[in-house]
Design an enzyme around this catalytic site. Structure first.
Site, mmCIF file in Angstrom:
data_model
loop_
_atom_site.group_PDB
_atom_site.id
_atom_site.type_symbol
_atom_site.label_atom_id
_atom_site.label_comp_id
_atom_site.label_asym_id
_atom_site.label_seq_id
_atom_site.Cartn_x
_atom_site.Cartn_y
_atom_site.Cartn_z
ATOM 1 N N SER A 192 -9.396 -8.304 41.255
ATOM 2 C CA SER A 192 -8.530 -7.412 42.020
ATOM 3 C C SER A 192 -8.462 -7.918 43.453
ATOM 4 O O SER A 192 -9.126 -8.886 43.829
ATOM 5 C CB SER A 192 -9.058 -5.974 42.013
ATOM 6 O OG SER A 192 -10.120 -5.829 42.923
ATOM 7 N N GLU A 215 -12.276 -11.688 43.714
ATOM 8 C CA GLU A 215 -11.807 -10.798 44.764
ATOM 9 C C GLU A 215 -10.698 -11.473 45.567
ATOM 10 O O GLU A 215 -10.884 -12.575 46.089
ATOM 11 C CB GLU A 215 -12.947 -10.425 45.708
ATOM 12 C CG GLU A 215 -14.086 -9.675 45.060
ATOM 13 C CD GLU A 215 -15.247 -9.419 46.012
ATOM 14 O OE1 GLU A 215 -16.074 -8.548 45.716
ATOM 15 O OE2 GLU A 215 -15.330 -10.109 47.060
ATOM 16 N N CYS A 216 -9.569 -10.840 45.681
ATOM 17 C CA CYS A 216 -8.481 -11.235 46.572
ATOM 18 C C CYS A 216 -8.086 -12.703 46.368
ATOM 19 O O CYS A 216 -7.364 -13.015 45.431
ATOM 20 C CB CYS A 216 -8.873 -10.960 48.024
ATOM 21 S SG CYS A 216 -7.454 -10.838 49.150
ATOM 22 N N GLY A 217 -8.545 -13.631 47.217
ATOM 23 C CA GLY A 217 -8.214 -15.035 47.037
ATOM 24 C C GLY A 217 -8.643 -15.555 45.680
ATOM 25 O O GLY A 217 -7.989 -16.439 45.110
#
Length: 434
Positions: A416, A323-325
């Site tokens: 994502s 997720e993200c990072g």
């Protein structure tokens, strides 16, 4: 007696977090057990609210969790507390769509009174119509009191107090301007990396002089009749369990407390540090949560052994949610704000950059396999795809509109910018990796 209230304001940057941190500590000084909650999807404020209360702070988010689960979380975690404090998000009535998902909607759902924090640096009796509007806009919301911020003198406060009395809102005190208790910010959240305890104590000492905790408790107390809600359907531990390895260190900190609690009922949970560990632990699934990898790029890049270990795991078909990072770390490189590029895992054919900061945020809904999974997106980095990876599902925002963000899938890796919530018992991981 039990005490409960929601701290809100007309807008963001009004002082909600400062007031909440100070009240947590003042109430604890009186020997009261305090449970703190945060409206919305924010990870960062929650972390430091929990540190101040010395017990985990819990997010309450109607959009991501649903009303029933918000109610269950609130009653479950507040059951052992004397005081339950909810810090609101943005302005009182600001929601994803009008007031849907707002602090006001949560206050109504949980039947919790609201304490307003109202900046009044350049106002006097004119705060009366402001308070009148918030009090009367929605009769289902109970405004139990107001604390005025940015007020330096007692004579100024007396004008404000008269206004509050005249509209039927209890004035609970005021907060003079004090530079030493200002909380620095990073992005939309707090930045408290050193002297956290010192700052919280300073805030409490400052509030104690001009805010009446006694009157606050008088306005928000009720007989001990909180609903006894069972969380059993979430807490049943499965027998034959797989192992999930969760990234957790200074660079990867964005996890919801109840997400991890739910993982513990379904999996053997182990933690690892991409910053310090040399190898990935043995696991059936890996969870690379978001965080601030951009603050630790040199250290992440220099830990070649971990990058190689994680890359091998992905190439060999290991199951992983990023997720993200975590998405950024799995790419070929991350460019910092100054334009310097750092090598990362290299499994995904993309690069991310903070050189051209572009804020992207909002609630997200993943439509996948005839089901909907909720979460949110919040980042300043941008992504450049070299070879466009496969994407799965269909992602929309809170109003049902398509968004640019993709859910990438390569082998058994799903990544994502979306932060997911599964503490309400949804089968996201089972669906993604079945």
């Amino acid at each position: 007696m039990k005490y409960q209230f929601l701290i809100s304001a007309p807008s963001s940057n009004a002082g909600k977090t400062t007031v909440t941190l100070g009240l947590i500590r003042l109430l604890m000084k009186q020997g009261l057990r305090v449970q703190v909650f945060k409206c919305g999807p924010d990870y960062i404020d929650t972390k430091f609210l929990g540190q101040a209360a010395q017990r985990p702070a819990i997010n309450l988010d109607i959009f991501m969790m649903g009303k029933d689960h918000v109610r269950e979380l609130y009653h479950h975690y507040s059951a052992t507390a004397d005081v339950s404090i909810i810090e609101g998000v943005m302005g009182l009535f600001d929601g994803a769509n009008r007031m849907e998902g707002s602090s006001a909607e949560i206050a109504i759902l949980l039947n919790v009174p609201v304490i307003m924090v109202l900046p009044a640096k350049a106002s006097a009796y004119s705060v009366a119509p402001v308070l009148y509007g918030f009090k009367n806009f929605n009769p289902s919301v109970t405004i139990a009191g107001v604390i005025f911020n940015h007020v330096n003198t007692l004579s100024h406060y007396n004008f404000l107090s008269d206004a509050a009395h005249d509209v039927g809102v209890a004035p609970l005190g005021y907060i003079p301007v004090q530079e030493t208790i200002k909380i620095p910010s990073r992005h939309l959240g707090l930045q408290l990396e050193r002297n956290d305890e010192e700052l919280v104590s300073a805030i409490a000492t400052h509030l104690e002089k001009t805010v009446s905790v006694e009157n606050l408790l008088r306005a928000t107390g009720q007989n001990n009749s909180k609903e006894n809600v069972s969380m059993q359907r979430y807490n049943q531990v499965q027998d034959a369990r797989l192992t999930i390895a969760v990234a957790h260190d200074e660079a990867f900190t964005f996890t919801y407390h109840h997400n991890i609690e739910t993982l513990c009922t379904k999996y053997n949970v182990v933690f690892f540090s991409p910053l310090r560990d040399a190898v990935l632990p043995q696991a059936d699934i890996v969870y690379l949560a978001g965080g601030y990898p951009e603050l630790f790029l040199r250290k992440l890049s220099d830990n070649v052994l971990m990058r190689e270990s994680l890359g091998r795991y992905c190439q060999e078909g290991g199951k992983l949610l990023a997720e993200c990072g975590g998405l950024m770390y799995l790419g070929k490189s991350i460019m910092d704000a100054a334009g310097e590029e750092y090598t990362t895992v290299g499994f995904l054919d993309l690069k991310t950059s903070l050189a051209d900061r572009a804020l992207t945020l909002g609630y997200r809904m993943l439509h996948y396999n005839d089901k909907v999974y909720c979460g949110h997106e919040f980042h300043y980095s941008t992504v450049k795809e070299e070879t466009i990876p496969d994407s799965i599902g269909h992602i929309r925002n809170a109003k049902g509109e398509d968004v640019r963000m993709k859910l990438y899938r390569k082998k058994n890796v799903v990544a994502s910018y979306m932060h997911f919530y599964w503490g309400n018992g949804n089968d996201l991981l089972e669906t993604l990796f079945s």
